[in-house]
Write an enzyme that holds these catalytic residues in place. Structure first.
Site, PDB file in Angstrom:
ATOM      1  N   GLY A  14      -0.081  -8.298  -4.062  1.00  0.00           N
ATOM      2  CA  GLY A  14      -0.127  -8.463  -2.609  1.00  0.00           C
ATOM      3  C   GLY A  14       0.736  -7.492  -1.842  1.00  0.00           C
ATOM      4  O   GLY A  14       0.683  -7.466  -0.601  1.00  0.00           O
ATOM      5  N   ALA A  70      -5.191  -8.387  -4.962  1.00  0.00           N
ATOM      6  CA  ALA A  70      -4.834  -8.121  -6.353  1.00  0.00           C
ATOM      7  C   ALA A  70      -3.945  -6.898  -6.518  1.00  0.00           C
ATOM      8  O   ALA A  70      -3.320  -6.723  -7.562  1.00  0.00           O
ATOM      9  CB  ALA A  70      -6.093  -7.924  -7.190  1.00  0.00           C
ATOM     10  N   TYR A  71      -3.898  -6.027  -5.510  1.00  0.00           N
ATOM     11  CA  TYR A  71      -3.152  -4.783  -5.670  1.00  0.00           C
ATOM     12  C   TYR A  71      -1.646  -5.031  -5.602  1.00  0.00           C
ATOM     13  O   TYR A  71      -1.100  -5.370  -4.550  1.00  0.00           O
ATOM     14  CB  TYR A  71      -3.561  -3.783  -4.592  1.00  0.00           C
ATOM     15  CG  TYR A  71      -5.009  -3.335  -4.653  1.00  0.00           C
ATOM     16  CD1 TYR A  71      -5.794  -3.549  -5.789  1.00  0.00           C
ATOM     17  CD2 TYR A  71      -5.601  -2.689  -3.579  1.00  0.00           C
ATOM     18  CE1 TYR A  71      -7.120  -3.141  -5.840  1.00  0.00           C
ATOM     19  CE2 TYR A  71      -6.920  -2.266  -3.618  1.00  0.00           C
ATOM     20  CZ  TYR A  71      -7.677  -2.499  -4.745  1.00  0.00           C
ATOM     21  OH  TYR A  71      -8.991  -2.086  -4.785  1.00  0.00           O
ATOM     22  N   GLN A  72      -1.024  -4.864  -6.746  1.00  0.00           N
ATOM     23  CA  GLN A  72       0.430  -4.992  -6.882  1.00  0.00           C
ATOM     24  C   GLN A  72       0.944  -6.295  -6.274  1.00  0.00           C
ATOM     25  O   GLN A  72       1.873  -6.329  -5.476  1.00  0.00           O
ATOM     26  CB  GLN A  72       1.135  -3.783  -6.267  1.00  0.00           C
ATOM     27  CG  GLN A  72       0.747  -2.442  -6.895  1.00  0.00           C
ATOM     28  CD  GLN A  72       0.980  -2.361  -8.386  1.00  0.00           C
ATOM     29  OE1 GLN A  72       0.060  -2.593  -9.185  1.00  0.00           O
ATOM     30  NE2 GLN A  72       2.194  -2.044  -8.788  1.00  0.00           N
TER      31      GLN A  72
END
Length: 345
Positions: free
Chosen positions: A64, A60-62
């Site tokens: 991928g 979910a962080y940026q």
């Protein structure tokens, strides 16, 4: 650096886990304060030099890009067997539910995408990012067990759940002979200690490792009044978590600063030294070299029982915030879990 076995697993992890939410393309997600790939690589390199071997990211962080940055850096800087890589997957999206994608299929799809982003054949710790109220937990646990059996995952963990949910999930896994959660990544720091009610005793009883996020409360436990940072100014999630209790929390922050002056150390060292007496390996975010350097030096500070009591004395119960405060029993039309465009912590 100090190392510890992660719960009931065979993973040997550093007492400081590098949180990689701050790495990633700032144009590819909600976090405008993330570092570019070159900066991320330098921070990871410094962490490795200091003995950090535990790295936590998420699909979910940026969108991928955090996984991509972390994967490329670790592949060039370390031997795969020398590092412990954790990543996380989100619940099924409404579109997946409508399309009949099962929980097991979802776990497989998310894991394969994360492995592609990381450029790795396996992850050491695969974490269910939050409880999926729209999918039977049996379906999730069986999917994660398949990943372990396939050699794509060494151990599994969970984040953002209640103690009863963790206990239920592991009881189901135990009954079916499946892999059980060996760690839990919850919201726990000097300003937010609600995990101590039920989660901490459960984990102590069952030897489940605590690897909390927000170890420094979005930087609030590391800064004196008037000090700020780009993240503190722009991180809307942290504002949502801490602004409502800022007055009461300020008393605790002042005590952290007082002890820091007494011992001639930083506030970061004091706040993390307290947490290190409570948990296995706190997840400490870093967007500058001195962030990881300061985190590692916290291992050198040993607070006395009186120090611990002084830091804890003024805490009052807090309302649940973030993911834990949300009603996740129904998928929302705006959820975009699989692309990582929604802030979830």
């Amino acid at each position: 650096m100090e190392y510890i076995k992660l719960g009931n697993s065979d993973l040997n992890v550093s007492r400081i886990c590098m949180g990689c939410m701050g790495f990633g393309d700032p144009t590819q997600g909600p976090c405008t304060w993330t570092t570019n790939e070159e900066q991320s690589r330098e921070i990871i390199k410094r962490g490795l030099e200091l003995g950090v071997n535990f790295f936590d990211t998420a699909i979910a962080y940026q969108s991928g890009t955090s996984e991509q940055y972390v994967g490329r850096a670790l592949r060039s800087l370390a031997k795969r067997e020398d590092v412990v890589v954790a990543t996380k997957f989100l619940p099924r999206t409404p579109d997946e539910i409508a399309a009949g994608i099962s929980g097991q299929q979802h776990v497989e799809r998310m894991l394969n995408k994360s492995l592609e982003n990381l450029g790795m054949d396996y992850v050491d710790l695969y974490i269910c990012h939050m409880w999926d109220y729209n999918t039977p937990i049996e379906d999730i646990m069986e999917g994660m067990n398949h990943a372990v059996k396939a050699g794509k995952v060494r151990a599994i963990g969970i984040s953002n759940c209640f103690a009863w949910q963790l206990a239920k999930a592991n009881a189901i896994a135990d009954r079916n002979g499946w892999a059980k959660f060996v760690s839990v990544q919850g919201h726990y720091n000097l300003l937010f200690r609600e995990e101590e009610r039920e989660m901490v005793p459960l984990c102590e009883e069952d030897n489940i490792a605590l690897t909390p996020y927000s170890a420094l409360a979005g930087g609030r436990l590391s800064k004196r009044p008037g000090e700020t940072s780009k993240r503190q100014e722009e991180d809307g999630v942290a504002k949502m978590k801490y602004d409502a209790t800022a007055e009461q929390d300020g008393i605790i922050i002042a005590r952290v600063a007082e002890l820091a002056d007494r011992y001639s150390v930083t506030m970061t060292q004091v706040a993390l030294a307290w947490l290190l007496q409570k948990v296995a390996s706190p997840v400490v975010g870093a967007t500058k070299l001195h962030h990881i350097e300061g985190a590692v030096t916290a291992l050198d500070l040993k607070l006395t029982p009186d120090d611990m009591a002084y830091l804890e004395e003024m805490y009052i119960p807090h309302r649940l915030v973030g993911v834990m405060a949300l009603n996740k029993k129904k998928p929302t039309e705006k959820a975009t879990w699989s692309t990582g465009n929604q802030v979830i912590k």
